[in-house]
Write a protein that holds these residues in place. Structure first.
Motif, PDB file in Angstrom:
ATOM      1  N   THR A   1      53.039  26.172  50.990  1.00 17.01           N
ATOM      2  CA  THR A   1      51.892  26.602  51.794  1.00 17.01           C
ATOM      3  C   THR A   1      50.632  26.365  50.980  1.00 17.01           C
ATOM      4  N   GLY A   2      49.791  25.609  51.576  1.00 18.53           N
ATOM      5  CA  GLY A   2      48.594  25.411  50.964  1.00 18.53           C
ATOM      6  C   GLY A   2      47.625  26.656  51.230  1.00 18.53           C
ATOM      7  N   PHE A   3      46.212  26.026  51.193  1.00 23.57           N
ATOM      8  CA  PHE A   3      45.347  26.989  51.500  1.00 23.57           C
ATOM      9  C   PHE A   3      44.094  26.215  52.304  1.00 23.57           C
ATOM     10  N   GLY A   4      43.308  26.876  53.170  1.00 24.42           N
ATOM     11  CA  GLY A   4      42.165  26.139  53.639  1.00 24.42           C
ATOM     12  C   GLY A   4      41.051  26.512  52.691  1.00 24.42           C
ATOM     13  N   LEU A   5      40.238  25.368  52.501  1.00 24.61           N
ATOM     14  CA  LEU A   5      39.215  25.385  51.167  1.00 24.61           C
ATOM     15  C   LEU A   5      37.941  24.544  52.211  1.00 24.61           C
ATOM     16  N   ASP A   6      37.083  25.548  52.587  1.00 22.65           N
ATOM     17  CA  ASP A   6      35.890  24.980  53.340  1.00 22.65           C
ATOM     18  C   ASP A   6      34.712  25.006  52.375  1.00 22.65           C
ATOM     19  N   VAL A   7      34.397  23.924  51.914  1.00 19.91           N
ATOM     20  CA  VAL A   7      33.381  23.678  50.916  1.00 19.91           C
ATOM     21  C   VAL A   7      31.963  23.564  51.859  1.00 19.91           C
ATOM     22  N   GLY A   8      31.483  24.358  52.138  1.00 18.34           N
ATOM     23  CA  GLY A   8      30.160  24.482  52.924  1.00 18.34           C
ATOM     24  C   GLY A   8      28.892  24.417  52.097  1.00 18.34           C
ATOM     25  N   SER A   9      27.668  24.055  52.990  1.00 20.66           N
ATOM     26  CA  SER A   9      26.495  23.632  52.049  1.00 20.66           C
ATOM     27  C   SER A   9      25.906  25.152  51.473  1.00 20.66           C
ATOM     28  N   SER A  10      26.420  26.093  52.189  1.00 16.48           N
ATOM     29  CA  SER A  10      25.864  27.543  51.361  1.00 16.48           C
ATOM     30  C   SER A  10      26.771  28.327  50.527  1.00 16.48           C
ATOM     31  N   ALA A  11      28.209  27.902  50.932  1.00 19.13           N
ATOM     32  CA  ALA A  11      29.274  28.598  49.997  1.00 19.13           C
ATOM     33  C   ALA A  11      30.642  28.098  50.406  1.00 19.13           C
ATOM     34  N   VAL A  12      31.377  28.418  49.297  1.00 22.48           N
ATOM     35  CA  VAL A  12      32.787  27.962  49.404  1.00 22.48           C
ATOM     36  C   VAL A  12      33.716  29.090  49.804  1.00 22.48           C
ATOM     37  N   LYS A  13      34.574  28.767  51.022  1.00 27.02           N
ATOM     38  CA  LYS A  13      35.566  29.796  51.382  1.00 27.02           C
ATOM     39  C   LYS A  13      36.876  29.393  51.500  1.00 27.02           C
ATOM     40  N   LEU A  14      37.737  30.238  51.237  1.00 32.89           N
ATOM     41  CA  LEU A  14      39.121  30.137  50.824  1.00 32.89           C
ATOM     42  C   LEU A  14      39.843  31.058  51.891  1.00 32.89           C
ATOM     43  N   VAL A  15      40.817  30.390  52.565  1.00 35.34           N
ATOM     44  CA  VAL A  15      41.559  31.219  53.604  1.00 35.34           C
ATOM     45  C   VAL A  15      43.063  30.917  53.303  1.00 35.34           C
ATOM     46  N   GLN A  16      43.870  31.850  53.114  1.00 34.32           N
ATOM     47  CA  GLN A  16      45.395  31.408  52.994  1.00 34.32           C
ATOM     48  C   GLN A  16      46.076  32.155  54.050  1.00 34.32           C
ATOM     49  N   LEU A  17      46.838  31.477  54.649  1.00 34.98           N
ATOM     50  CA  LEU A  17      47.670  32.086  55.748  1.00 34.98           C
ATOM     51  C   LEU A  17      49.101  31.749  55.586  1.00 34.98           C
ATOM     52  N   GLN A  18      49.848  32.624  56.049  1.00 34.39           N
ATOM     53  CA  GLN A  18      51.466  32.376  55.769  1.00 34.39           C
ATOM     54  C   GLN A  18      51.879  32.390  57.103  1.00 34.39           C
ATOM     55  N   GLU A  19      52.821  31.421  57.599  1.00 34.30           N
ATOM     56  CA  GLU A  19      53.341  31.048  58.996  1.00 34.30           C
ATOM     57  C   GLU A  19      54.446  31.752  59.206  1.00 34.30           C
ATOM     58  N   GLY A  20      54.852  32.561  60.061  1.00 34.04           N
ATOM     59  CA  GLY A  20      56.293  33.200  60.184  1.00 34.04           C
ATOM     60  C   GLY A  20      56.514  32.939  61.764  1.00 34.04           C
TER      61      GLY A  20
END
Ligand SMILES: Nc1ncnc2c1ncn2[C@@H]1O[C@H](COP(=O)(O)OP(=O)(O)OP(=O)(O)O)[C@@H](O)[C@H]1O
Ligand SMILES: [Mg+2]
Length: 355
Positions: free
Chosen positions: A9-28
């Motif tokens: 399971t990886g994670f989403g890494l949104d490198v935006g121009s004002s902030a970096v956001k990370l979201v990790q989801l688990q799929e079940g």
């Protein structure tokens, strides 16, 4: 994660121009569950309009977001955005899945003003006519290799492994389809307005029929406030977000907010006109807004009254399960518009598509 689970399971890494956001989801079996998320702000000049200007600052922010989120894996799913992205629906004679790659390479040369070896190409089949000898519609995406390489480099420098590179507009669509699974025949405009780029993806029946990124975002509001009230950018930014700023009242902001919202409406008009000039030219029934600007007070009503169609603010966690003791629902909903792209990225798995 179960004892016998081997699925990475990886994670989403949104490198935006004002902030970096990370979201990790688990799929079940019951869908997605939120594992963790975090955000780290960037100074205004680290990334401008989808270009990394100060790599070390961005690397530090990525390290920080990973440490705050407490993720264990290194596998990151990234995305890029910007007006230099080429996203075009093209028509091809019907070919087999095996032949598609070559057919697209041939066709792409006619649609892209860049040498084909300087771009990464991606595609999604969005429609087919029935019968033999028919045609197929393909959404073609081309991004300069140099741009992808910039993002990959900062992510690697931060000690991570980029496993997929997606496009914001399509991550948004992923997220939207998970949260609104009932596909309708209506065309819906997903519009993400971040700090510097507005991304539009018009979707219908689970496929994208039009996509376009332009340079417009929350920074337009902040700059207008800063100039009109003669206050520094960071104070204008805080005031815009409704924070207490000595000497600045909300009423003082209103003329700037209104002026920039009118510009925004014109930009949306331009995008919709462009859409209307394509073969699709269909009525857009609804707008779903995301990105930090969706949090601007009254923006949904403003756009709804200028367009005469419903405007909703995205709910990226609508169909995501989460532990309310770890993630208070109010916090999650408040952060939702900023995390929509990261949620869409967090849904991707490395085996979906190689980087
Ligand atoms: N409560 C709020 N009210 C008004 N604007 C807000 C609020 N919260 C955030 N913003 C604005 O939203 C923008 C940040 O949104 P977001 O995190 O979606 O952008 P980004 O992903 O960093 O940028 P981009 O996608 O354009 O590269 C900033 O301009 C910020 O001022
Ligand atoms: Mg963004």
């Amino acid at each position: 994660m179960g004892l016998f689970s081997t699925k990475k399971t990886g994670f989403g890494l949104d490198v935006g121009s004002s902030a970096v956001k990370l979201v990790q989801l688990q799929e079940g079996s019951k869908g997605f569950t939120l594992e963790t998320f975090a955000m780290v702000e960037l100074p205004p000049d680290a990334i401008g309009e989808g270009m990394i200007k100060d790599p070390p600052v961005v690397v530090d922010a990525i390290k920080e977001v990973v440490s705050r989120a407490g993720v264990k894996t290194k596998d990151a799913v990234l995305s890029v955005s910007g007006r230099e992205l080429i996203m075009k629906k093209i028509q091809l004679p019907k070919v087999t899945a095996k032949e598609l790659g070559d057919a697209i390479m041939l066709e792409a040369e006619h649609h892209i003003n860049l040498p084909i070896d300087e771009v990464y190409l991606d595609h999604q089949v969005v429609g087919q006519s029935a019968g033999q000898g028919g045609t197929m519609d393909v959404m073609l995406v081309a991004v300069k290799k140099s741009k992808i390489n910039e993002y990959v480099a900062v992510v690697e420098e931060a000690g991570l492994t980029p496993v997929v590179v997606d496009v914001d507009a399509f991550a948004l669509q992923n997220q939207y389809e998970m949260n609104s699974p009932e596909t309708t025949a209506e065309a819906v405009a997903l519009i993400d307005i971040g700090a510097s780029i507005m991304k539009t993806n018009v979707v219908r029946g689970g496929v994208s029929i039009f996509a376009r990124d332009i340079a417009f975002g929350g920074n337009n509001y902040t700059r207008a406030i800063s100039q009109r009230l003669n206050v520094p950018f960071d104070r204008a930014e805080a005031a815009k977000k409704g924070e207490e700023v000595p000497g600045v009242r909300w009423d003082d902001l209103v003329p700037s907010l209104e002026a920039v919202s009118r510009e925004l409406s014109l930009e949306i008009q331009r995008t919709f006109d462009y859409f209307a000039s394509t073969a699709e030219s269909e009525r857009i029934s609804r707008i779903v807004l995301s990105g930090g600007c969706a949090k601007l007070s009254g923006i949904d009503e403003f756009l709804s009254s200028s367009w005469g169609i419903p405007v909703e603010v995205v709910k990226p966690f609508q169909n995501v399960q989460f532990d309310p003791n770890r993630f208070p629902a109010d916090d999650l909903y408040a952060a939702g518009p900023l995390l929509a792209v990261a949620v869409g990225l967090g849904m991707r798995r490395a085996e979906d598509k190689p980087a």
